[in-house]
Scaffold this motif. Structure first.
Motif, PDB file in Angstrom:
ATOM      1  N   PHE A  58       0.851  -1.184   0.000  1.00  0.00           N
ATOM      2  CA  PHE A  58       0.000   0.000   0.000  1.00  0.00           C
ATOM      3  C   PHE A  58       0.889   1.237   0.000  1.00  0.00           C
ATOM      4  N   GLY A  59       0.476   2.254  -0.711  1.00  0.00           N
ATOM      5  CA  GLY A  59       1.184   3.525  -0.716  1.00  0.00           C
ATOM      6  C   GLY A  59       2.219   3.610  -1.815  1.00  0.00           C
ATOM      7  N   GLN A  60       2.846   4.780  -1.891  1.00  0.00           N
ATOM      8  CA  GLN A  60       3.889   5.046  -2.885  1.00  0.00           C
ATOM      9  C   GLN A  60       5.121   5.663  -2.218  1.00  0.00           C
ATOM     10  N   ALA A  61       5.008   6.922  -1.799  1.00  0.00           N
ATOM     11  CA  ALA A  61       6.140   7.596  -1.164  1.00  0.00           C
ATOM     12  C   ALA A  61       6.412   7.022   0.230  1.00  0.00           C
ATOM     13  N   HIS A  62       5.349   6.688   0.928  1.00  0.00           N
ATOM     14  CA  HIS A  62       5.418   5.994   2.221  1.00  0.00           C
ATOM     15  C   HIS A  62       4.568   4.748   2.038  1.00  0.00           C
ATOM     16  N   PHE A  63       5.132   3.596   2.293  1.00  0.00           N
ATOM     17  CA  PHE A  63       4.425   2.364   1.958  1.00  0.00           C
ATOM     18  C   PHE A  63       4.685   1.267   2.969  1.00  0.00           C
ATOM     19  N   ALA A  64       3.816   0.284   2.946  1.00  0.00           N
ATOM     20  CA  ALA A  64       3.963  -0.900   3.787  1.00  0.00           C
ATOM     21  C   ALA A  64       3.449  -2.087   2.978  1.00  0.00           C
ATOM     22  N   GLY A  65       4.059  -3.242   3.189  1.00  0.00           N
ATOM     23  CA  GLY A  65       3.626  -4.397   2.428  1.00  0.00           C
ATOM     24  C   GLY A  65       4.077  -5.707   3.028  1.00  0.00           C
ATOM     25  N   GLN A  66       3.694  -6.758   2.320  1.00  0.00           N
ATOM     26  CA  GLN A  66       4.057  -8.103   2.742  1.00  0.00           C
ATOM     27  C   GLN A  66       4.282  -8.963   1.512  1.00  0.00           C
ATOM     28  N   GLU A  67       5.368  -9.711   1.547  1.00  0.00           N
ATOM     29  CA  GLU A  67       5.651 -10.732   0.548  1.00  0.00           C
ATOM     30  C   GLU A  67       5.357 -12.075   1.196  1.00  0.00           C
ATOM     31  N   VAL A  68       4.701 -12.957   0.447  1.00  0.00           N
ATOM     32  CA  VAL A  68       4.423 -14.306   0.939  1.00  0.00           C
ATOM     33  C   VAL A  68       4.768 -15.275  -0.180  1.00  0.00           C
ATOM     34  N   VAL A  69       5.431 -16.374   0.178  1.00  0.00           N
ATOM     35  CA  VAL A  69       5.682 -17.453  -0.777  1.00  0.00           C
ATOM     36  C   VAL A  69       4.849 -18.650  -0.347  1.00  0.00           C
ATOM     37  N   TYR A  70       4.119 -19.194  -1.315  1.00  0.00           N
ATOM     38  CA  TYR A  70       3.262 -20.357  -1.102  1.00  0.00           C
ATOM     39  C   TYR A  70       3.875 -21.549  -1.827  1.00  0.00           C
ATOM     40  N   LEU A  71       3.829 -22.702  -1.196  1.00  0.00           N
ATOM     41  CA  LEU A  71       4.197 -23.970  -1.821  1.00  0.00           C
ATOM     42  C   LEU A  71       2.912 -24.783  -1.912  1.00  0.00           C
ATOM     43  N   ASN A  72       2.473 -25.043  -3.129  1.00  0.00           N
ATOM     44  CA  ASN A  72       1.217 -25.769  -3.344  1.00  0.00           C
ATOM     45  C   ASN A  72       0.082 -25.156  -2.523  1.00  0.00           C
ATOM     46  N   GLU A  73      -0.026 -23.843  -2.582  1.00  0.00           N
ATOM     47  CA  GLU A  73      -1.089 -23.054  -1.946  1.00  0.00           C
ATOM     48  C   GLU A  73      -0.973 -22.928  -0.427  1.00  0.00           C
ATOM     49  N   ARG A  74       0.112 -23.419   0.165  1.00  0.00           N
ATOM     50  CA  ARG A  74       0.333 -23.286   1.616  1.00  0.00           C
ATOM     51  C   ARG A  74       1.423 -22.247   1.841  1.00  0.00           C
ATOM     52  N   PRO A  75       1.159 -21.194   2.657  1.00  0.00           N
ATOM     53  CA  PRO A  75       2.205 -20.198   2.904  1.00  0.00           C
ATOM     54  C   PRO A  75       3.367 -20.807   3.692  1.00  0.00           C
ATOM     55  N   VAL A  76       4.605 -20.597   3.184  1.00  0.00           N
ATOM     56  CA  VAL A  76       5.783 -21.183   3.831  1.00  0.00           C
ATOM     57  C   VAL A  76       6.823 -20.140   4.241  1.00  0.00           C
ATOM     58  N   TRP A  77       6.702 -18.916   3.704  1.00  0.00           N
ATOM     59  CA  TRP A  77       7.692 -17.872   3.987  1.00  0.00           C
ATOM     60  C   TRP A  77       7.034 -16.522   3.816  1.00  0.00           C
ATOM     61  N   SER A  78       7.453 -15.554   4.633  1.00  0.00           N
ATOM     62  CA  SER A  78       6.890 -14.213   4.510  1.00  0.00           C
ATOM     63  C   SER A  78       7.894 -13.160   4.956  1.00  0.00           C
TER      64      SER A  78
END
Length: 162
Positions: A58-78
């Motif tokens: 969310f945002g541009q100049a000031h922003f926050a976010g989350q990366e998530v990696v899924y293995l076969n639709e199960r979240p394994v890393w964030s």
């Protein structure tokens, strides 16, 4: 017991590939931009060999976010992150500092595939990244400076999910 997918060398390679093909390749204009599931957010995705990388921010100049990696639709890393331009950054310098950031993120090291390298210079700017921990649990702080003046700063943390 199932093998830990996050600790495998192929997982780090996937993270590097995902980052190179999403924000570092051009941000929201990336070919990996998809319709966002959350209102007012930006969403980038990359898939390969049963893994899905999803970056929502969310945002541009000031922003926050989350990366998530899924293995076969199960979240394994964030990884969660927040930051942005400081009050010391002039409007005229925004495009140049954005180029420095994307350049640094394209140099993401496979040994710590979270953000950019420890340092990366594009004169007169310097990108600096301090990270502790490993792929299972880490935290870091990145910034871009010009002659010692901090123009951009972002903190991040994350790791494997059980």
């Amino acid at each position: 017991m199932m093998e830990d997918p996050v600790s495998s060398p192929s997982f780090a390679r996937f993270l590097v590939d995902a980052k190179m093909r999403t924000y570092a390749s051009g941000g929201g204009d990336s070919s990996c931009a998809v319709p966002a599931v959350l209102a007012w957010s930006h969403q980038l995705e990359y898939r390969s060999e049963g893994l899905l990388y999803r970056d929502i921010y969310f945002g541009q100049a000031h922003f926050a976010g989350q990366e998530v990696v899924y293995l076969n639709e199960r979240p394994v890393w964030s990884m969660c992150y927040a930051g942005g331009w400081t009050e010391r950054l002039s409007d005229e310098e925004v495009p140049a500092v954005a180029v420095v950031l994307q350049s640094a993120l394209r140099a993401v090291p496979i040994g710590v595939p979270f953000r950019g390298p420890a340092s990366h210079a594009v004169e007169p700017y310097v990108y600096l990244n301090e990270v502790t921990g490993g792929i299972r649990r880490f935290r870091g702080l990145e910034r871009i400076e010009r002659e010692g003046v901090v123009l951009y700063e972002l903190s991040y943390s994350g790791g494997g999910l059980d």
